[in-house]
Design an enzyme around this catalytic site. Structure first.
Site, mmCIF file in Angstrom:
data_model
loop_
_atom_site.group_PDB
_atom_site.id
_atom_site.type_symbol
_atom_site.label_atom_id
_atom_site.label_comp_id
_atom_site.label_asym_id
_atom_site.label_seq_id
_atom_site.Cartn_x
_atom_site.Cartn_y
_atom_site.Cartn_z
ATOM 1 N N MET A 201 42.947 51.677 38.961
ATOM 2 C CA MET A 201 44.359 51.918 39.183
ATOM 3 C C MET A 201 45.164 51.515 37.961
ATOM 4 O O MET A 201 44.817 50.583 37.266
ATOM 5 C CB MET A 201 44.818 51.097 40.391
ATOM 6 C CG MET A 201 46.116 51.581 40.985
ATOM 7 S SD MET A 201 46.863 50.288 41.953
ATOM 8 C CE MET A 201 48.084 49.794 40.771
ATOM 9 N N SER B 140 43.289 59.663 45.438
ATOM 10 C CA SER B 140 43.416 59.745 43.986
ATOM 11 C C SER B 140 43.616 58.357 43.395
ATOM 12 O O SER B 140 44.128 57.447 44.060
ATOM 13 C CB SER B 140 44.612 60.617 43.612
ATOM 14 O OG SER B 140 45.825 60.008 44.009
ATOM 15 N N ASP B 141 43.196 58.203 42.144
ATOM 16 C CA ASP B 141 43.628 57.023 41.408
ATOM 17 C C ASP B 141 45.128 57.155 41.177
ATOM 18 O O ASP B 141 45.712 58.229 41.313
ATOM 19 C CB ASP B 141 42.879 56.914 40.085
ATOM 20 C CG ASP B 141 42.804 55.485 39.576
ATOM 21 O OD1 ASP B 141 43.635 54.653 39.998
ATOM 22 O OD2 ASP B 141 41.922 55.201 38.757
ATOM 23 N N TRP B 142 45.762 56.059 40.825
ATOM 24 C CA TRP B 142 47.217 55.998 40.722
ATOM 25 C C TRP B 142 47.683 56.781 39.493
ATOM 26 O O TRP B 142 47.553 56.325 38.361
ATOM 27 C CB TRP B 142 47.658 54.552 40.638
ATOM 28 C CG TRP B 142 47.838 53.823 41.942
ATOM 29 C CD1 TRP B 142 48.881 52.987 42.246
ATOM 30 C CD2 TRP B 142 46.992 53.822 43.099
ATOM 31 N NE1 TRP B 142 48.718 52.483 43.529
ATOM 32 C CE2 TRP B 142 47.580 52.985 44.072
ATOM 33 C CE3 TRP B 142 45.807 54.465 43.427
ATOM 34 C CZ2 TRP B 142 47.021 52.763 45.331
ATOM 35 C CZ3 TRP B 142 45.237 54.244 44.685
ATOM 36 C CH2 TRP B 142 45.849 53.413 45.605
#
Length: 763
Positions: free
Chosen positions: A1, A308-310
Site C-alpha cells: 500500500m 486493488s492496492d492503494w
C-alpha cells in the site's frame, strides 16, 4: 500500500460527517457526490441502528456454508448497497487532496469500507501489514504494537509452524485493535535483489515463499479476520512501480512467481488477493483478465475477492469486467472508479448487474468464510494490555532467533563466552535499538523510535529503530565484561578501539522501504569501517541488519558474520542470545547473496518502463546454477554451533507420489535445529535443480530422527502452455539431499512415469 510523501504532517480526524466531506465535494462534485451521499446515508443508518437490538437474519445461521449465506444477503441488497461493498476509503486524512478520512474509520489506519447496518453487514476495517499492526505516518497518535521480524527473516527460519505462530500473534493484535482485514502476506519472488520491499516478501523460491507466507496468512486468519495475499503479480521492484511493464513469458510465470502465489493460496485460503501497481505484458495487474479471471478463478478455483492496492486501479469497466472486486484506498486513484463511475457504467450496460452481483457476493463470501459476521470486532483501543504485549514480545523474539543466519564462523569465534573481558560494539545505532523496514508496513513500537531524527522523517520514512538495544542485551549476557560503544563514523577511531578488545562486533545496516529501491553496497562507508576494524582485530564479527542480500567484500577478513535481517520488537535480545549461544542459530538463507552485480540477470539498475526477464523461471539460485556462477553465500546456507550428518537417503515413486526418506543426526555437542533440504533435477528444465521439499528438525547432541517427505509433483513437471496443464516427462530424476543449494551430500535416482496434472491440481 502507498502512503504519500508528507504523510507525517496530516492532522487529526474530524468528528462530524458534514465537515468531513465538505472540502472534497467542492473539488469534483459531479464525480464524488453520489458515492459520498450513499456513504452518508449508510453511516447515518448505522448510528440509528446502533441503538437497536441485533436482528436475526436468515444468513445469521452459521450452519449454512459461506456461499449460501452470501446468496441470501445478496438477494436482499439494493444496488447502492452492493456498490458500498466494492469501494473503499483511506483510513487517514490526506490534506494534499483535501481528503478527510471517514469518521468511522480506525484513526490512522489503511482503509475502511462502510458496513450495511440494515442487513447486519459489518464494516471492513483494514490495517497494514505483514509484520504487525501498522499506523500510517499521517496519524497524530500512533498505535504502539508488536513487530515481527521482516517477512524475509521469518522465511529464513524455514519453519512453517513458527510462521503460523507469528501470523497468529499479529492477527490477534489486529483484532484486539479493532481491525478485521489485514493487508499482509507478501509472496512476490525476489527476482531483483535491489527491490526496496524485498524485506516484506518470502525470498526467491516458489515452494519456500509460498509455504512460509501461506503459513503466516493462515495464522492471521485464525483470528476470524481476513488476510490478503499480495502483490499479484510479477511485482519485483519499486522503481516506476505505478506504470512499469513486467514482460514475462506466461509459462515461465506459471513455474515461478505464480506458482509461489498458488502454493500460498492453497496453504492458507486467503480471503482476498491484492493486485499490484505494475503492468504485466502491457496490461495493469488490476485490470488483467488472464491473471484475475483465468488464473485465479478458473484455473485455481479460488473463491475470494480481489482488492486493488492503494492507487492501483486505473479504470472502471475494464477493471470490473477483468475481475477486480474492490477498489481500495480512495483518494489514491485518479478517479473514484468504483464509486459514481461504476454506478454509471452499470446503468449504461458497460458493466452488467450480474457482474456487480458477483463482486458483492465474493466479498460477502469471504466475510462469512473468515468469521467477520459471526465474530464481529467490537472495540478499537489505541493501547493494548501490557500483558498481551509482553507475551507477544516472546513470540517475535523466538522468530528473530530462528531467523538469524550464521553465515561465517571461523575458528569457532561464536558463541561468545559470558566470561569475555572486553567487547567493543561498533555502528548501526546498536547502543539504541534495531533497524526496521519502512513504508506502509511500518509498525510503531512501544516506547517510540530509539534513534529519532534520521532522515527522511516523512514518507517513505521515518527511519525507525525499535528500542531493543543489542548493546544492552550484550551487557546482560556478559555482566563482567567492559562493553564500549563506538558509533562507527570514524573508521580509524573504531579500529583503535577494537585493537585492544577481546572481540569487536560491527553492526552494519541497510535501510529499505516502500517506494524506493536499494543498493547492494552498504552505504555511508560501512565496508571501509568493517575492513578497518578487521585489520585491527582478527576477532571481528559483523552483524548485518538488512532488508535482503548485500555485498560483503570483507567476508574473508572477518571471523564471523551473522545476518539478523530486520529482527523486530525484541531484536536486540534475539541477537545477543545468538551471539552468546543461549540460542543456537538455525536460520538459512531464503535468497542468494551475490558477489557482484554482473552475476545478476539484470546487472543494470532497476529499469523504468518495459522490463523484460531474461531468466524466465530461472529465478535466484537457479540462475546461479544455470550459469555456473558461485555466489558469496548460497541459497539455503546457514551454519550452526553444532553439526549435522545425513544418511540413508532413499526415494520411491508410487501412485503418482515421490516419497523421500533419510536420517538426520546431531553429531556435535550442542542441541540445535537443522534444515534438511531436498532438491530435485530433471531433463530439459529451466535450471539444473529445484527445491523439492524441506524440513526443520530439533535434535539433542547425539540424537537422530528419520525424516520422510513428499515432493509436490508440480515441482517435477514443466508447465505446458497450449495444454494448460502440468506435464511430467517419463525418465530418471535425481533427488539430492543437502545443507544448501550448493552443499549437496547425497544423491539418488527415481524413475517416473509420464503424468499430466490438470492446471488446478492440488495436493
Amino acid at each position: 500500500m502507498l502512503v504519500p510523501r508528507g504523510a507525517l504532517f496530516y492532522k487529526s480526524i474530524p468528528t462530524t460527517l458534514t465537515y468531513q466531506w465538505r472540502g472534497i465535494m467542492t473539488i469534483r462534485r459531479r464525480a464524488f457526490a453520489a458515492p459520498l451521499i450513499a456513504l452518508a446515508v449508510c453511516l447515518a443508518t448505522a448510528s440509528a441502528s446502533a441503538q437497536q437490538a441485533p436482528v436475526a437474519h436468515p444468513w445469521s445461521n452459521a450452519r449454512l456454508n459461506p456461499d449460501a449465506r452470501a446468496k441470501l444477503v445478496l438477494a436482499e441488497m439494493t444496488e447502492d448497497e452492493k456498490l458500498t461493498l466494492v469501494f473503499g476509503y483511506f483510513g487517514t486524512d490526506f490534506p494534499s487532496k483535501q481528503f478527510k478520512a471517514p469518521a468511522e474509520a480506525r484513526p490512522g489506519s489503511a482503509g475502511y469500507i462502510p458496513g450495511i447496518p440494515r442487513l447486519g453487514v459489518p464494516p471492513q476495517w483494514q490495517t497494514d501489514a505483514g509484520v504487525g499492526v501498522a499506523t500510517q505516518g499521517g496519524a497524530e497518535k500512533k498505535r504502539e504494537r508488536t513487530a515481527l521480524p521482516s517477512g524475509l527473516a521469518t522465511t529464513a527460519t524455514w519453519d512453517p509452524e513458527l510462521a503460523f505462530k507469528g501470523g497468529e500473534m499479529i492477527g490477534a493484535e489486529a483484532r484486539a485493535s479493532g481491525f478485521n482485514v489485514m493487508l499482509a502476506g507478501g509472496v512476490d519472488l525476489m527476482r531483483e535483489p535491489r527491490n526496496g520491499r524485498n524485506f516484506e516478501y518470502g525470498g526467491e523460491d516458489p515452494l519456500l515463499a509460498g509455504t512460509m507466507v501461506g503459513a503466516q496468512i493462515a495464522g492471521i486468519q485464525s483470528n476470524n479476520i481476513i488476510s490478503t495475499v499480495k502483490h499479484y503479480a510479477i511485482n519485483d521492484q519499486e522503481t516506476d512501480r505505478d506504470t512499469g511493464n513486467s514482460i514475462v513469458d506466461p509459462v515461465a510465470a506459471r513455474m515461478s512467481d505464480l506458482l509461489a502465489f498458488q502454493f500460498a493460496i492453497e496453504k492458507s485460503n486467503p480471503g482476498s488477493v491484492m493486485c499490484s501497481y505494475n503492468r504485466i505484458n502491457g496490461t495493469h495487474a488490476c485490470e488483467h483478465p488472464w491473471l484475475l479471471d483465468q488464473v485465479l478463478r478458473k484455473d485455481w478455483g479460488w473463491k475470494g475477492y480481489v482488492m486493488s492496492d492503494w492507487g492501483a486501479t486505473h479504470s472502471t469497466a475494464a477493471a470490473a469486467n477483468a475481475g477486480l472486486e474492490q477498489d481500495s484506498g480512495f483518494p489514491f486513484d485518479k478517479e473514484p472508479y468504483f464509486g459514481a463511475p461504476l454506478k454509471a457504467a452499470i446503468a449504461k450496460g458497460e458493466v452488467s448487474r450480474a457482474r456487480l452481483d458477483e463482486m458483492a457476493s465474493r466479498i460477502l463470501r469471504s466475510m462469512f468464510a473468515h468469521g467477520l459476521f459471526d465474530h464481529p470486532v467490537t472495540q478499537a483501543p489505541m493501547d493494548l494490555a501490557p500483558a498481551m504485549l509482553a507475551k507477544h514480545a516472546d513470540v517475535t523474539r523466538s522468530d528473530a532467533e530462528d531467523a538469524t543466519v550464521l553465515l561465517k564462523n571461523d575458528r569457532a569465534i561464536l558463541p561468545l563466552s559470558p566470561a569475555v573481558k572486553s567487547i567493543v560494539v561498533i555502528g548501526g545505532h546498536a547502543d539504541k535499538g534495531v533497524l526496521a523496514g519502512s513504508g506502509s508496513s511500518l509498525v510503531y513500537p512501544v516506547g517510540g523510535n530509539a534513534a529519532p531524527g534520521i532522515g527522511p522523517s516523512g514518507w517513505p520514512g521515518p527511519v525507525m529503530y525499535y528500542p531493543s538495544s543489542p548493546m544492552a542485551a550484550i551487557q546482560r549476557q556478559a555482566p563482567n565484561a567492559r562493553v564500549t560503544f563506538i558509533d562507527g563514523s570514524d573508521p580509524a577511531a573504531a579500529a583503535a578501539a577494537a585493537k585492544s578488545a577481546d572481540v569487536a562486533l560491527v553492526f552494519a545496516t541497510q535501510w529499505a522501504g516502500e517506494s524506493f529501491d536499494v543498493s547492494l553496497t552498504l552505504k555511508d562507508g560501512q565496508d571501509a569501517l568493517v575492513s578497518a576494524v578487521a585489520a585491527a582485530n582478527p576477532r571481528t564479527v559483523v552483524v548485518l541488519e538488512t532488508g535482503g542480500p548485500v555485498f560483503t567484500p570483507w567476508a574473508d577478513k572477518v571471523a564471523g558474520i551473522l545476518e539478523a535481517w530486520y529482527p523486530g520488537t525484541a531484536g536486540g535480545d534475539a541477537i545477543a542470545n545468538v551471539l552468546f549461544g543461549k540460542v543456537n542459530p538455525s536460520g538459512h538463507l531464503p535468497a542468494t547473496f551475490p558477489r557482484s552485480l554482473d552475476q545478476l540477470p539484470k546487472p543494470s539498475e532497476p529499469n523504468s518502463g518495459d522490463t523484460s526477464y531474461p531468466e524466465g523461471a530461472t529465478v535466484g539460485y537457479k540462475w546461479f546454477d544455470a550459469k555456473g556462477d558461485t555466489p558469496q553465500f548460497a541459497f539455503g546456507h546457514g551454519l550452526s554451533y553444532t553439526s549435522f550428518a545425513y544418511s540413508g537417503l532413499g526415494a520411491s515413486a508410487a501412485n503418482g507420489k515421490v516419497t523421500i526418506s533419510f536420517m538426520v543426526r546431531n553429531t556435535g555437542k550442542r542441541r540445535g535445529k537443522d534444515v534438511a533440504q531436498v532438491y530435485v533435477s530433471g531433463t530439459g528444465w529451466e535450471a539444473p535443480k529445484r527445491l523439492g521439499a524441506f524440513k526443520k528438525v530439533d535434535l539433542a547432541p547425539g540424537a537422530s530422527t528419520r525424516v520422510t517427505l513428499t515432493v509436490d509433483p508440480r515441482l517435477l513437471a514443466m508447465f505446458d502452455g497450449p495444454a494448460n496443464a502440468w506435464k511430467i516427462a517419463p525418465g530418471n530424476y535425481k533427488v539430492m539431499l543437502g545443507h544448501s543449494s550448493l552443499d549437496i551430500v547425497q544423491t539418488v535416482s527415481v524413475k517416473l512415469a509420464a503424468r499430466t496434472l490438470p492446471v488446478g491440481w492440488k495436493p
